[in-house]
Motif scaffolding. Structure first.
Motif, PDB file in Angstrom:
ATOM      1  N   LEU A  93       3.873  -3.307   4.793  1.00  0.00           N
ATOM      2  CA  LEU A  93       4.805  -2.209   5.026  1.00  0.00           C
ATOM      3  C   LEU A  93       4.571  -1.060   4.058  1.00  0.00           C
ATOM      4  N   VAL A  94       4.265  -1.376   2.809  1.00  0.00           N
ATOM      5  CA  VAL A  94       3.992  -0.337   1.809  1.00  0.00           C
ATOM      6  C   VAL A  94       2.691   0.376   2.134  1.00  0.00           C
ATOM      7  N   LEU A  95       1.663  -0.374   2.501  1.00  0.00           N
ATOM      8  CA  LEU A  95       0.358   0.228   2.792  1.00  0.00           C
ATOM      9  C   LEU A  95       0.392   1.072   4.064  1.00  0.00           C
ATOM     10  N   SER A  96       1.225   0.687   5.018  1.00  0.00           N
ATOM     11  CA  SER A  96       1.291   1.451   6.263  1.00  0.00           C
ATOM     12  C   SER A  96       1.953   2.814   6.071  1.00  0.00           C
ATOM     13  N   LYS A  97       2.722   2.985   4.996  1.00  0.00           N
ATOM     14  CA  LYS A  97       3.416   4.251   4.738  1.00  0.00           C
ATOM     15  C   LYS A  97       2.631   5.178   3.813  1.00  0.00           C
ATOM     16  N   ALA A  98       1.446   4.777   3.381  1.00  0.00           N
ATOM     17  CA  ALA A  98       0.690   5.549   2.388  1.00  0.00           C
ATOM     18  C   ALA A  98       0.361   6.937   2.917  1.00  0.00           C
ATOM     19  N   SER A  99       0.443   7.926   2.035  1.00  0.00           N
ATOM     20  CA  SER A  99       0.178   9.314   2.400  1.00  0.00           C
ATOM     21  C   SER A  99      -1.326   9.586   2.431  1.00  0.00           C
ATOM     22  N   PRO A 100      -1.758  10.643   3.122  1.00  0.00           N
ATOM     23  CA  PRO A 100      -3.195  10.961   3.155  1.00  0.00           C
ATOM     24  C   PRO A 100      -3.777  11.238   1.768  1.00  0.00           C
ATOM     25  N   LYS A 101      -3.006  11.852   0.873  1.00  0.00           N
ATOM     26  CA  LYS A 101      -3.529  12.165  -0.454  1.00  0.00           C
ATOM     27  C   LYS A 101      -3.772  10.920  -1.292  1.00  0.00           C
ATOM     28  N   GLU A 112     -16.562  -1.490  -3.997  1.00  0.00           N
ATOM     29  CA  GLU A 112     -16.130  -2.482  -3.023  1.00  0.00           C
ATOM     30  C   GLU A 112     -14.617  -2.650  -3.033  1.00  0.00           C
ATOM     31  N   SER A 113     -14.009  -2.523  -4.203  1.00  0.00           N
ATOM     32  CA  SER A 113     -12.555  -2.639  -4.270  1.00  0.00           C
ATOM     33  C   SER A 113     -11.874  -1.475  -3.557  1.00  0.00           C
ATOM     34  N   ALA A 114     -12.434  -0.265  -3.671  1.00  0.00           N
ATOM     35  CA  ALA A 114     -11.867   0.883  -2.958  1.00  0.00           C
ATOM     36  C   ALA A 114     -12.002   0.701  -1.450  1.00  0.00           C
ATOM     37  N   GLN A 115     -13.155   0.190  -1.016  1.00  0.00           N
ATOM     38  CA  GLN A 115     -13.337  -0.062   0.411  1.00  0.00           C
ATOM     39  C   GLN A 115     -12.390  -1.159   0.896  1.00  0.00           C
ATOM     40  N   ARG A 116     -12.187  -2.178   0.073  1.00  0.00           N
ATOM     41  CA  ARG A 116     -11.281  -3.252   0.454  1.00  0.00           C
ATOM     42  C   ARG A 116      -9.835  -2.750   0.550  1.00  0.00           C
ATOM     43  N   PHE A 117      -9.455  -1.843  -0.363  1.00  0.00           N
ATOM     44  CA  PHE A 117      -8.101  -1.284  -0.317  1.00  0.00           C
ATOM     45  C   PHE A 117      -7.902  -0.458   0.953  1.00  0.00           C
ATOM     46  N   LEU A 118      -8.875   0.384   1.294  1.00  0.00           N
ATOM     47  CA  LEU A 118      -8.768   1.157   2.524  1.00  0.00           C
ATOM     48  C   LEU A 118      -8.727   0.254   3.748  1.00  0.00           C
ATOM     49  N   LYS A 119      -9.500  -0.833   3.705  1.00  0.00           N
ATOM     50  CA  LYS A 119      -9.503  -1.772   4.834  1.00  0.00           C
ATOM     51  C   LYS A 119      -8.139  -2.442   4.969  1.00  0.00           C
ATOM     52  N   ASN A 120      -7.510  -2.816   3.862  1.00  0.00           N
ATOM     53  CA  ASN A 120      -6.173  -3.415   3.927  1.00  0.00           C
ATOM     54  C   ASN A 120      -5.156  -2.432   4.495  1.00  0.00           C
ATOM     55  N   CYS A 121      -5.267  -1.161   4.089  1.00  0.00           N
ATOM     56  CA  CYS A 121      -4.360  -0.143   4.629  1.00  0.00           C
ATOM     57  C   CYS A 121      -4.592   0.058   6.127  1.00  0.00           C
ATOM     58  N   ALA A 122      -5.856   0.049   6.536  1.00  0.00           N
ATOM     59  CA  ALA A 122      -6.161   0.198   7.965  1.00  0.00           C
ATOM     60  C   ALA A 122      -5.642  -0.996   8.761  1.00  0.00           C
ATOM     61  N   ASP A 123      -5.795  -2.197   8.212  1.00  0.00           N
ATOM     62  CA  ASP A 123      -5.275  -3.383   8.899  1.00  0.00           C
ATOM     63  C   ASP A 123      -3.755  -3.370   8.981  1.00  0.00           C
ATOM     64  N   ALA A 124      -3.099  -2.701   8.030  1.00  0.00           N
ATOM     65  CA  ALA A 124      -1.640  -2.597   8.046  1.00  0.00           C
ATOM     66  C   ALA A 124      -1.144  -1.558   9.049  1.00  0.00           C
ATOM     67  N   GLY A 125      -2.070  -0.817   9.675  1.00  0.00           N
ATOM     68  CA  GLY A 125      -1.679   0.157  10.690  1.00  0.00           C
ATOM     69  C   GLY A 125      -1.603   1.585  10.199  1.00  0.00           C
ATOM     70  N   VAL A 127      -2.913   5.042   9.987  1.00  0.00           N
ATOM     71  CA  VAL A 127      -3.919   5.784  10.749  1.00  0.00           C
ATOM     72  C   VAL A 127      -4.776   6.656   9.842  1.00  0.00           C
ATOM     73  N   GLU A 128      -4.207   7.166   8.752  1.00  0.00           N
ATOM     74  CA  GLU A 128      -5.010   7.971   7.826  1.00  0.00           C
ATOM     75  C   GLU A 128      -6.090   7.120   7.175  1.00  0.00           C
ATOM     76  N   ALA A 129      -5.765   5.875   6.838  1.00  0.00           N
ATOM     77  CA  ALA A 129      -6.767   4.971   6.274  1.00  0.00           C
ATOM     78  C   ALA A 129      -7.840   4.644   7.299  1.00  0.00           C
ATOM     79  N   CYS A 130      -7.436   4.464   8.554  1.00  0.00           N
ATOM     80  CA  CYS A 130      -8.423   4.207   9.614  1.00  0.00           C
ATOM     81  C   CYS A 130      -9.402   5.371   9.739  1.00  0.00           C
ATOM     82  N   TYR A 131      -8.874   6.587   9.728  1.00  0.00           N
ATOM     83  CA  TYR A 131      -9.737   7.756   9.887  1.00  0.00           C
ATOM     84  C   TYR A 131     -10.639   7.953   8.672  1.00  0.00           C
TER      85      TYR A 131
END
Length: 391
Positions: A93-101, A112-125, A127-131
């Motif tokens: 829920l926290v990751l899904s609300k993350a702002s684009p900045k 790899e940790s930065a990529q893993r964090f973005l992947k977790n945010c994308a899996d949480a739904g 859309v900015e992380a997905c893009y």
């Protein structure tokens, strides 16, 4: 006080003991006293107030923090405070609300940790992380399939920048051959992004209608879209938080031959100066270019660290705020007058023409000789004609 879970905040553990501590100097004389508060012996070893807070309340606070974060460090500092905050801050829920900045990661800090964090945010739904992760995978890490699928996931959720990026991929056939271009799909994606308010997509759609590129030619409708894009751009700048005073606003509304500072100029050494050709000179307005998306900033930094060369024989889009590279030789269009610049889209070409290239473009005879005979040779674009028709 009772929460939704039925838990109560502790009231028995509030008793504290006051202890007076006297401070003595080096001469053993009393210099004063202060009061120190500590937990009483009866509650020693029990939980403190933070541990007694329910998880849903902490998650709600962290969600507000992630949605209002202005840089990645605003959120990263929370992860190192304690184990409980670290675990709750990574809640979906926290990751899904993350702002684009919050995803404005510097290319030099990519790991790899930065990529893993973005992947977790994308899996949480998110859309900015997905893009953002999709753009990085597609262009920087050359993982075309995963990058395109992440951008498509964001586009399904009506993310306008993702729709426009997919349109650019369809127009150029990026990641494939020249025969993989799908102009009709590119126009459809641009139309959807323009409907959602994306200015570059609206400008691209206007040029497509003017030129009959992927759609039946309609010059009048194309010109209307281009004027509308300019008007939206001016309105966005004037209503943004960057307008600090009326005096500063009036300076934007006056034509000026002096250089316009570009917000992303320090991200690339390919453009040492941005001449003073106003972005909306067609309307007599001296408005600086809008700030680029964090994903585009990452691309510019990534390829700048490689000397501005994404690969052998490949080139970057000449627009300073884009950062997209070619995925095959001669994928992007070039200026038909000088041949010294190339663009991933008509929107980037129109923006760069007003910002920089109008003052630099000069005819060069037979600029195609240096390319050889084996390239695909994407057709060239005439920056002068496009910009003149835009107004």
């Amino acid at each position: 006080m009772r929460t939704r879970r039925g838990l109560c905040y502790p009231r028995d553990d509030v008793c504290l003991e006051k202890i007076v501590v006297r401070i003595k100097g080096f001469a053993r004389n009393n210099m004063g006293c202060r009061k120190r508060r500590r937990l009483s012996p009866e509650i020693a070893g029990k939980r403190d107030f933070f541990d007694a807070l329910p998880d849903d309340l902490v998650i709600s606070v962290l969600s507000k923090l992630s949605s209002s974060a202005r840089c990645p460090s605003d959120f990263a500092n929370v992860l190192v405070i304690c184990k409980r905050l670290n675990s709750l801050a990574l809640h979906p829920l926290v990751l899904s609300k993350a702002s684009p900045k919050m995803f404005a990661i510097k290319a030099r800090n990519w790991s790899e940790s930065a990529q893993r964090f973005l992947k977790n945010c994308a899996d949480a739904g998110n859309v900015e992380a997905c893009y953002t992760l999709g753009m990085i995978l597609f262009y920087c890490l050359e993982n075309r399939g995963s990058g395109a699928s992440l951008m498509a996931k964001a586009a399904i959720s009506s993310h306008a920048p993702a729709l426009y990026s997919l349109a650019v991929i369809q127009f150029n056939g990026s990641g494939g051959s020249k025969n993989d271009k799908d102009l009709r799909a590119g126009v459809a994606l641009c139309a959807r992004a323009a409907f959602l308010g994306h200015i570059d997509a609206l400008r691209e759609l206007g040029h497509c209608l003017q030129d009959g590129y992927g759609v039946q030619q309609n010059v009048l409708e194309g010109r209307r879209f281009l004027v509308q894009a300019n008007a939206r751009e001016l309105a966005a700048v004037l209503s943004s938080a960057a307008v600090e005073s009326n005096k500063f606003t009036r300076s934007w509304l006056t034509w000026s031959p002096h250089p316009i500072p570009h917000p992303n100029l320090n991200l690339s050494h390919r453009h040492p100066a941005v001449p003073g050709c106003p972005l909306l000179s067609d309307f007599g307005c001296n408005v600086p270019a809008p700030e680029a998306h964090p994903a585009c900033k990452f691309l510019v930094e990534w390829f700048s660290a490689q000397g501005g060369m994404p690969g052998p024989g490949l080139r970057l889009c000449s627009h300073v705020g884009c950062g997209r590279p070619e995925t095959r030789k001669h994928e992007f269009r070039r200026c038909s007058v000088c041949g010294a610049v190339n663009y991933c889209s008509r929107a980037c070409q129109a923006l760069d023409w007003k910002l920089r290239h109008k003052a630099e473009c000069a005819p060069v005879e037979r600029w195609l000789e240096g390319e050889g005979d084996g390239g695909e040779g994407n057709e060239a674009v005439n920056g002068n004609d496009d910009v003149i028709e835009e107004s």
